[in-house]
Design a protein around this motif. Structure first.
Motif, PDB file in Angstrom:
ATOM      1  N   PHE A  62     -16.541 -71.806 -30.282  1.00 31.16           N
ATOM      2  CA  PHE A  62     -15.751 -70.640 -29.885  1.00 31.16           C
ATOM      3  C   PHE A  62     -14.788 -71.062 -28.786  1.00 31.16           C
ATOM      4  CE2 PHE A  62     -19.386 -68.325 -31.722  1.00 31.16           C
ATOM      5  CZ  PHE A  62     -18.706 -67.414 -32.515  1.00 31.16           C
ATOM      6  N   ASP A  63     -13.649 -70.366 -28.737  1.00 26.55           N
ATOM      7  CA  ASP A  63     -12.662 -70.631 -27.681  1.00 26.55           C
ATOM      8  C   ASP A  63     -12.788 -69.650 -26.526  1.00 26.55           C
ATOM      9  OD1 ASP A  63     -11.062 -72.730 -29.135  1.00 26.55           O
ATOM     10  OD2 ASP A  63     -10.826 -71.065 -30.548  1.00 26.55           O
ATOM     11  N   ALA A  64     -13.418 -68.524 -26.786  1.00 21.97           N
ATOM     12  CA  ALA A  64     -13.544 -67.496 -25.747  1.00 21.97           C
ATOM     13  C   ALA A  64     -14.823 -66.700 -25.963  1.00 21.97           C
ATOM     14  CB  ALA A  64     -12.333 -66.565 -25.770  1.00 21.97           C
ATOM     15  N   VAL A  65     -15.405 -66.255 -24.857  1.00 19.32           N
ATOM     16  CA  VAL A  65     -16.611 -65.423 -24.893  1.00 19.32           C
ATOM     17  C   VAL A  65     -16.357 -64.184 -24.055  1.00 19.32           C
ATOM     18  CG1 VAL A  65     -19.070 -65.274 -24.386  1.00 19.32           C
ATOM     19  CG2 VAL A  65     -18.085 -67.460 -25.126  1.00 19.32           C
ATOM     20  N   PHE A  66     -16.399 -63.012 -24.706  1.00 18.80           N
ATOM     21  CA  PHE A  66     -16.205 -61.739 -24.010  1.00 18.80           C
ATOM     22  C   PHE A  66     -17.565 -61.045 -23.909  1.00 18.80           C
ATOM     23  CE2 PHE A  66     -12.001 -62.833 -25.350  1.00 18.80           C
ATOM     24  CZ  PHE A  66     -11.166 -62.288 -24.373  1.00 18.80           C
ATOM     25  N   ILE A  67     -17.980 -60.778 -22.679  1.00 16.42           N
ATOM     26  CA  ILE A  67     -19.317 -60.248 -22.422  1.00 16.42           C
ATOM     27  C   ILE A  67     -19.233 -58.780 -22.002  1.00 16.42           C
ATOM     28  CG2 ILE A  67     -21.394 -60.492 -21.003  1.00 16.42           C
ATOM     29  CD1 ILE A  67     -20.630 -63.490 -20.721  1.00 16.42           C
ATOM     30  N   PHE A  68     -19.923 -57.921 -22.759  1.00 13.63           N
ATOM     31  CA  PHE A  68     -19.928 -56.487 -22.478  1.00 13.63           C
ATOM     32  C   PHE A  68     -21.361 -55.969 -22.520  1.00 13.63           C
ATOM     33  CE2 PHE A  68     -15.994 -57.488 -24.851  1.00 13.63           C
ATOM     34  CZ  PHE A  68     -15.064 -57.260 -23.839  1.00 13.63           C
ATOM     35  N   VAL A  69     -22.071 -56.186 -21.438  1.00 15.06           N
ATOM     36  CA  VAL A  69     -23.469 -55.759 -21.376  1.00 15.06           C
ATOM     37  C   VAL A  69     -23.691 -54.736 -20.251  1.00 15.06           C
ATOM     38  CG1 VAL A  69     -24.412 -57.806 -22.464  1.00 15.06           C
ATOM     39  CG2 VAL A  69     -24.015 -57.822 -20.003  1.00 15.06           C
ATOM     40  N   GLY A  70     -22.627 -54.017 -19.908  1.00 18.26           N
ATOM     41  CA  GLY A  70     -22.766 -52.943 -18.931  1.00 18.26           C
ATOM     42  C   GLY A  70     -22.043 -53.210 -17.624  1.00 18.26           C
ATOM     43  N   MET A  71     -21.900 -52.152 -16.859  1.00 19.23           N
ATOM     44  CA  MET A  71     -21.251 -52.215 -15.550  1.00 19.23           C
ATOM     45  C   MET A  71     -22.203 -51.688 -14.488  1.00 19.23           C
ATOM     46  SD  MET A  71     -18.066 -53.315 -16.026  1.00 19.23           S
ATOM     47  CE  MET A  71     -17.118 -52.728 -14.616  1.00 19.23           C
ATOM     48  N   LEU A  72     -21.987 -52.133 -13.268  1.00 15.35           N
ATOM     49  CA  LEU A  72     -22.784 -51.671 -12.135  1.00 15.35           C
ATOM     50  C   LEU A  72     -21.844 -51.042 -11.109  1.00 15.35           C
ATOM     51  CD1 LEU A  72     -25.089 -54.800 -11.705  1.00 15.35           C
ATOM     52  CD2 LEU A  72     -25.752 -52.577 -12.631  1.00 15.35           C
ATOM     53  N   PRO A  73     -21.622 -49.700 -11.185  1.00 13.63           N
ATOM     54  CA  PRO A  73     -20.742 -49.054 -10.211  1.00 13.63           C
ATOM     55  C   PRO A  73     -21.316 -49.173  -8.804  1.00 13.63           C
ATOM     56  CG  PRO A  73     -21.946 -47.430 -11.504  1.00 13.63           C
ATOM     57  CD  PRO A  73     -22.196 -48.754 -12.147  1.00 13.63           C
ATOM     58  N   GLN A  74     -20.440 -49.490  -7.862  1.00 18.47           N
ATOM     59  CA  GLN A  74     -20.877 -49.704  -6.481  1.00 18.47           C
ATOM     60  C   GLN A  74     -20.854 -48.373  -5.701  1.00 18.47           C
ATOM     61  OE1 GLN A  74     -21.884 -53.191  -5.740  1.00 18.47           O
ATOM     62  NE2 GLN A  74     -21.850 -52.724  -7.929  1.00 18.47           N
ATOM     63  N   THR A  75     -21.869 -47.560  -5.983  1.00 15.44           N
ATOM     64  CA  THR A  75     -21.910 -46.197  -5.421  1.00 15.44           C
ATOM     65  C   THR A  75     -23.090 -45.995  -4.478  1.00 15.44           C
ATOM     66  OG1 THR A  75     -23.029 -45.535  -7.467  1.00 15.44           O
ATOM     67  CG2 THR A  75     -20.673 -45.090  -7.317  1.00 15.44           C
ATOM     68  N   GLY A  76     -23.555 -47.062  -3.883  1.00 19.08           N
ATOM     69  CA  GLY A  76     -24.710 -46.970  -2.993  1.00 19.08           C
ATOM     70  C   GLY A  76     -24.500 -46.080  -1.778  1.00 19.08           C
ATOM     71  N   LEU A  77     -23.256 -45.821  -1.408  1.00 24.53           N
ATOM     72  CA  LEU A  77     -22.975 -44.987  -0.230  1.00 24.53           C
ATOM     73  C   LEU A  77     -23.056 -43.497  -0.541  1.00 24.53           C
ATOM     74  CD1 LEU A  77     -19.900 -46.905   1.250  1.00 24.53           C
ATOM     75  CD2 LEU A  77     -22.209 -46.838   2.195  1.00 24.53           C
ATOM     76  N   LEU A  78     -23.102 -43.148  -1.835  1.00 26.39           N
ATOM     77  CA  LEU A  78     -23.030 -41.742  -2.223  1.00 26.39           C
ATOM     78  C   LEU A  78     -24.394 -41.152  -2.558  1.00 26.39           C
ATOM     79  CD1 LEU A  78     -19.893 -41.736  -4.564  1.00 26.39           C
ATOM     80  CD2 LEU A  78     -20.010 -41.509  -2.073  1.00 26.39           C
ATOM     81  N   ASP A  79     -24.505 -39.852  -2.290  1.00 31.11           N
ATOM     82  CA  ASP A  79     -25.695 -39.117  -2.695  1.00 31.11           C
ATOM     83  C   ASP A  79     -25.735 -39.039  -4.220  1.00 31.11           C
ATOM     84  OD1 ASP A  79     -27.022 -36.296  -3.392  1.00 31.11           O
ATOM     85  OD2 ASP A  79     -27.848 -37.008  -1.492  1.00 31.11           O
TER      86      ASP A  79
END
Length: 311
Positions: free
Chosen positions: A230-247
């Motif tokens: 393969f020439d490229a690997v696209f990884i889509f296994v989720g995101m981690l929103p950086q919302t630790g400051l919010l209720d």
């Protein structure tokens, strides 16, 4: 204690755009960043779809331009990690690793981090064939052999997009069925440019030191590993929103900040922009738009707040 009208937490394109628009409107603005200005933009090798640039520009160079503009209009940038954010009456208090900030409005632009697989070669070839954004980096791999990893909506959507650029797109998923929307699954299944490989995981990304050349896949049913080019690997296994400051009451079920079209959260005076909020399309151009909207609306909020103070 540092006082300002608007405090912006996070310095990606969304945060820098907000800083530029808010300071240009005459507001005192402090932008806090824990690492370096630019956020995830700094890790993008070349950007060729940002309006106004005929030739591709590096993420670093674009970030510097955003920073220069924001500072030219009067925005101040501080480098620290915000550890706590609370609201006391009509004032927000943000505590950082080395200072306490007080503001009438806060714009949260802390972004989201891509979940990584943690396999060998992933970090080494990030930006050299390993990507987490099809629309950002797909055009660099026209007519190349592309591997997509994941089974959700993002993986399916980006596989469809990539199939318009190459006839050699393969999507692997660790289970025997995709977890994305049925209509997306049907589109992928009908797409002659997409090869579907189920019950597989990626165990290693290989390269020549400069670029990706292939991968090692694990067939879960046959319990065996094998190599594919393969020439490229696209990884889509989720995101981690950086919302630790919010209720948690301000977040959706995936952990993203919930906002309306004015970028307002449920807490008056608190805005969320860019990848940290629940949005249908995550691109630099939409992040910049979010920042401009939040700057405008937070400034209006302060006008109303100050008007109430004089009643």
């Amino acid at each position: 204690m540092v006082d300002q009208d608007i405090l912006i937490i996070g310095s990606g394109v969304a945060g820098m755009s907000a800083a530029q628009y808010a300071s240009r409107a005459g507001r005192s603005v402090t932008l806090i960043e824990e690492l370096a200005p630019g956020g995830q933009t700094m890790f993008i090798d070349m950007i060729e779809n940002y309006p106004g640039f005929e030739e591709p520009i590096s993420g670093y160079d674009l970030a510097v331009k955003f920073q220069t503009q924001a500072e030219r209009f009067g925005a101040k940038i501080a480098y620290a990690s915000v550890t706590e954010l609370v609201k006391e009456k009509d004032t927000f208090i943000a505590k950082s690793s080395d200072e306490t900030y007080r503001a009438k409005a806060v714009i949260l632009a802390t972004g989201a981090k891509h979940r990584h697989l943690g396999v060998e070669g992933e970090e080494e070839y990030a930006g050299k064939g390993v990507s987490y954004c099809g629309t950002c980096d797909g055009p660099f791999f026209r007519n190349k052999k592309i591997l997509v990893v994941g089974g959700g909506d993002t993986a399916l959507t980006d596989a469809i997009f990539l199939s318009k650029l190459s006839e050699h797109v393969t999507i692997i998923h660790r289970k025997d069925r995709f977890r994305g929307q049925d209509n997306l699954v049907r589109q992928v299944e009908r797409n002659k440019n997409i090869e579907i490989v189920m019950n597989h995981t990626l165990t290693k990304i290989e390269g020549d030191g400069n670029k990706v050349t292939g991968v090692i896949l694990h067939d879960l049913k046959e319990s065996k590993e094998y190599h594919r080019d393969f020439d490229a690997v696209f990884i889509f296994v989720g995101m981690l929103p950086q919302t630790g400051l919010l209720d948690k009451t301000l977040l959706d079920h995936d952990g993203y900040a919930m906002t309306n079209q004015r970028m307002e959260t449920r807490l008056p005076g608190l805005y969320a922009i860019g990848d940290v909020r629940d949005t249908v399309f995550r691109q630099l151009i939409t992040a910049a738009s979010d920042g401009a909207i939040a700057a405008h609306c937070s400034s209006e909020y302060i006008d109303e707040l100050e008007g109430m103070e004089y009643v």
